[in-house]
Write a protein that holds these residues in place. Structure first.
Motif, PDB file in Angstrom:
ATOM      1  N   UNK A  81       0.698  -1.271   0.049  1.00 38.60           N
ATOM      2  CA  UNK A  81       0.016   0.010   0.109  1.00 38.60           C
ATOM      3  C   UNK A  81       0.716   1.261  -0.157  1.00 38.60           C
ATOM      4  N   UNK A  82       1.823   1.114   0.975  1.00 37.51           N
ATOM      5  CA  UNK A  82       2.712   2.484   0.928  1.00 37.51           C
ATOM      6  C   UNK A  82       3.546   2.499  -0.480  1.00 37.51           C
ATOM      7  N   UNK A  83       4.024   1.514  -1.087  1.00 35.38           N
ATOM      8  CA  UNK A  83       4.686   1.635  -2.331  1.00 35.38           C
ATOM      9  C   UNK A  83       3.870   2.359  -3.487  1.00 35.38           C
ATOM     10  N   UNK A  84       2.750   1.799  -3.301  1.00 35.55           N
ATOM     11  CA  UNK A  84       1.672   2.035  -4.453  1.00 35.55           C
ATOM     12  C   UNK A  84       1.406   3.494  -4.341  1.00 35.55           C
ATOM     13  N   UNK A  85       1.138   4.009  -3.134  1.00 32.19           N
ATOM     14  CA  UNK A  85       0.808   5.669  -2.976  1.00 32.19           C
ATOM     15  C   UNK A  85       2.202   6.214  -3.457  1.00 32.19           C
ATOM     16  N   UNK A  86       3.272   5.782  -3.126  1.00 31.52           N
ATOM     17  CA  UNK A  86       4.451   6.700  -3.659  1.00 31.52           C
ATOM     18  C   UNK A  86       4.558   6.447  -5.178  1.00 31.52           C
ATOM     19  N   UNK A  87       4.401   5.479  -5.792  1.00 31.79           N
ATOM     20  CA  UNK A  87       4.405   5.456  -7.320  1.00 31.79           C
ATOM     21  C   UNK A  87       3.051   6.405  -7.845  1.00 31.79           C
ATOM     22  N   UNK A  88       1.938   6.357  -7.095  1.00 37.10           N
ATOM     23  CA  UNK A  88       0.798   7.160  -7.611  1.00 37.10           C
ATOM     24  C   UNK A  88       1.275   8.640  -7.552  1.00 37.10           C
ATOM     25  N   UNK A  89       1.990   8.971  -6.618  1.00 34.60           N
ATOM     26  CA  UNK A  89       2.280  10.602  -6.429  1.00 34.60           C
ATOM     27  C   UNK A  89       3.648  10.832  -7.157  1.00 34.60           C
ATOM     28  N   UNK A  90       4.631   9.890  -7.241  1.00 30.86           N
ATOM     29  CA  UNK A  90       5.848  10.363  -8.023  1.00 30.86           C
ATOM     30  C   UNK A  90       6.060   9.707  -9.315  1.00 30.86           C
ATOM     31  N   UNK A  91       5.264   8.558  -9.805  1.00 30.99           N
ATOM     32  CA  UNK A  91       5.431   8.230 -10.942  1.00 30.99           C
ATOM     33  C   UNK A  91       6.220   7.042 -10.903  1.00 30.99           C
ATOM     34  N   UNK A 109      18.627  13.899 -21.210  1.00 33.07           N
ATOM     35  CA  UNK A 109      18.064  13.464 -20.074  1.00 33.07           C
ATOM     36  C   UNK A 109      18.186  11.956 -20.039  1.00 33.07           C
ATOM     37  N   UNK A 110      18.629  11.420 -18.649  1.00 33.47           N
ATOM     38  CA  UNK A 110      18.505  10.023 -18.305  1.00 33.47           C
ATOM     39  C   UNK A 110      17.293   9.450 -17.422  1.00 33.47           C
ATOM     40  N   UNK A 111      16.208   8.727 -18.044  1.00 34.45           N
ATOM     41  CA  UNK A 111      15.192   8.485 -17.345  1.00 34.45           C
ATOM     42  C   UNK A 111      15.133   7.091 -16.691  1.00 34.45           C
ATOM     43  N   UNK A 112      15.171   6.943 -15.466  1.00 33.12           N
ATOM     44  CA  UNK A 112      15.252   5.692 -14.915  1.00 33.12           C
ATOM     45  C   UNK A 112      13.795   5.175 -13.988  1.00 33.12           C
ATOM     46  N   UNK A 113      13.879   3.777 -13.804  1.00 30.28           N
ATOM     47  CA  UNK A 113      12.775   3.322 -13.336  1.00 30.28           C
ATOM     48  C   UNK A 113      12.910   3.873 -11.717  1.00 30.28           C
ATOM     49  N   UNK A 114      11.842   4.106 -11.115  1.00 28.41           N
ATOM     50  CA  UNK A 114      11.775   4.289  -9.674  1.00 28.41           C
ATOM     51  C   UNK A 114      11.993   3.189  -8.846  1.00 28.41           C
ATOM     52  N   UNK A 115      12.784   3.300  -7.748  1.00 25.11           N
ATOM     53  CA  UNK A 115      13.308   1.976  -7.049  1.00 25.11           C
ATOM     54  C   UNK A 115      12.192   1.351  -6.405  1.00 25.11           C
ATOM     55  N   UNK A 116      11.178   2.625  -6.003  1.00 23.77           N
ATOM     56  CA  UNK A 116      10.078   1.678  -5.129  1.00 23.77           C
ATOM     57  C   UNK A 116       9.084   0.750  -6.065  1.00 23.77           C
ATOM     58  N   UNK A 117       9.290   0.971  -7.245  1.00 23.56           N
ATOM     59  CA  UNK A 117       8.408  -0.015  -8.070  1.00 23.56           C
ATOM     60  C   UNK A 117       9.060  -1.610  -7.914  1.00 23.56           C
ATOM     61  N   UNK A 120       7.899  -2.599  -4.342  1.00 27.29           N
ATOM     62  CA  UNK A 120       6.670  -3.024  -4.328  1.00 27.29           C
ATOM     63  C   UNK A 120       6.268  -4.298  -5.007  1.00 27.29           C
ATOM     64  N   UNK A 121       7.029  -4.599  -6.032  1.00 30.02           N
ATOM     65  CA  UNK A 121       7.047  -6.024  -6.538  1.00 30.02           C
ATOM     66  C   UNK A 121       7.430  -7.027  -5.617  1.00 30.02           C
ATOM     67  N   UNK A 122       8.653  -6.617  -4.943  1.00 23.43           N
ATOM     68  CA  UNK A 122       9.192  -7.839  -4.173  1.00 23.43           C
ATOM     69  C   UNK A 122       8.323  -7.802  -2.928  1.00 23.43           C
ATOM     70  N   UNK A 123       7.615  -6.906  -2.695  1.00 23.06           N
ATOM     71  CA  UNK A 123       6.684  -6.958  -1.622  1.00 23.06           C
ATOM     72  C   UNK A 123       5.314  -7.733  -1.870  1.00 23.06           C
ATOM     73  N   UNK A 124       4.986  -7.487  -2.983  1.00 24.89           N
ATOM     74  CA  UNK A 124       3.716  -8.359  -3.758  1.00 24.89           C
ATOM     75  C   UNK A 124       4.357  -9.818  -3.672  1.00 24.89           C
ATOM     76  N   UNK A 125       5.159 -10.194  -4.051  1.00 23.10           N
ATOM     77  CA  UNK A 125       5.700 -11.255  -4.342  1.00 23.10           C
ATOM     78  C   UNK A 125       5.827 -12.227  -3.102  1.00 23.10           C
TER      79      UNK A 125
END
Length: 159
Positions: A81-91, A109-117, A120-125
């Protein structure tokens, strides 16, 4: 140990697949009391814990012996839930490095994947694997046949 995990004897009984030759008579018995949320859980995780206990107790698989596993599952679900809220806020991505030209325009510019994604994936698994241990997924639940007590079964008087 390679291969499939052993199914606990109480789940074999609930599923109707118990065979005396495959049962462990020396297996420790689970406590009959319902689990109580440990103090280290946050308020939200405690709410999730109580919900999991309610579902597991209706299915006949809740025991005070499983408090730690249910607490881990509740904690991981809160983390989702926390990670999902962070992703919704920050992308899902962020700009890591930006290079500008002489006129101040963005050159690259260099675009990277957010670490919280990944978090969240690890927490879901992990949460999913913990929930399966209690039969709290459709596939795991399909392997268990629950007996509804007569007083809750409105058709008990007909049989």
């Amino acid at each position: 140990m390679a291969g499939r995990k052993r199914t606990p004897d109480h789940l074999k009984l609930v599923a109707g697949t118990a065979q005396p030759c495959r049962m462990n008579p020396d297996a420790p018995k689970a406590l009959a009391d319902l689990p109580v949320a440990p103090d280290w859980l946050s308020t939200r995780a405690t709410e999730i814990f109580d919900g999991l206990v309610a579902i597991a107790s209706q299915m006949g698989v809740a025991s005070a012996s499983d408090t730690a596993m249910l607490a881990m599952a509740a904690s991981r679900l809160e983390e989702v839930e926390i990670c999902t809220a962070l992703i919704e806020d920050g992308g899902r991505t962020f700009v890591s490095k930006v290079a500008y030209d002489e006129e101040g325009r963005v050159k690259s510019q260099q675009i990277k994947g957010h670490p919280v994604v990944a978090q969240r994936s690890e927490a879901m698994r992990h949460a999913q694997s913990l929930l399966v241990e209690f039969g709290l997924s459709p596939a795991a639940r399909s392997k268990v046949s629950a007996n509804v007590p007569d007083e809750q079964n409105p058709f008990a008087a007909l049989g």
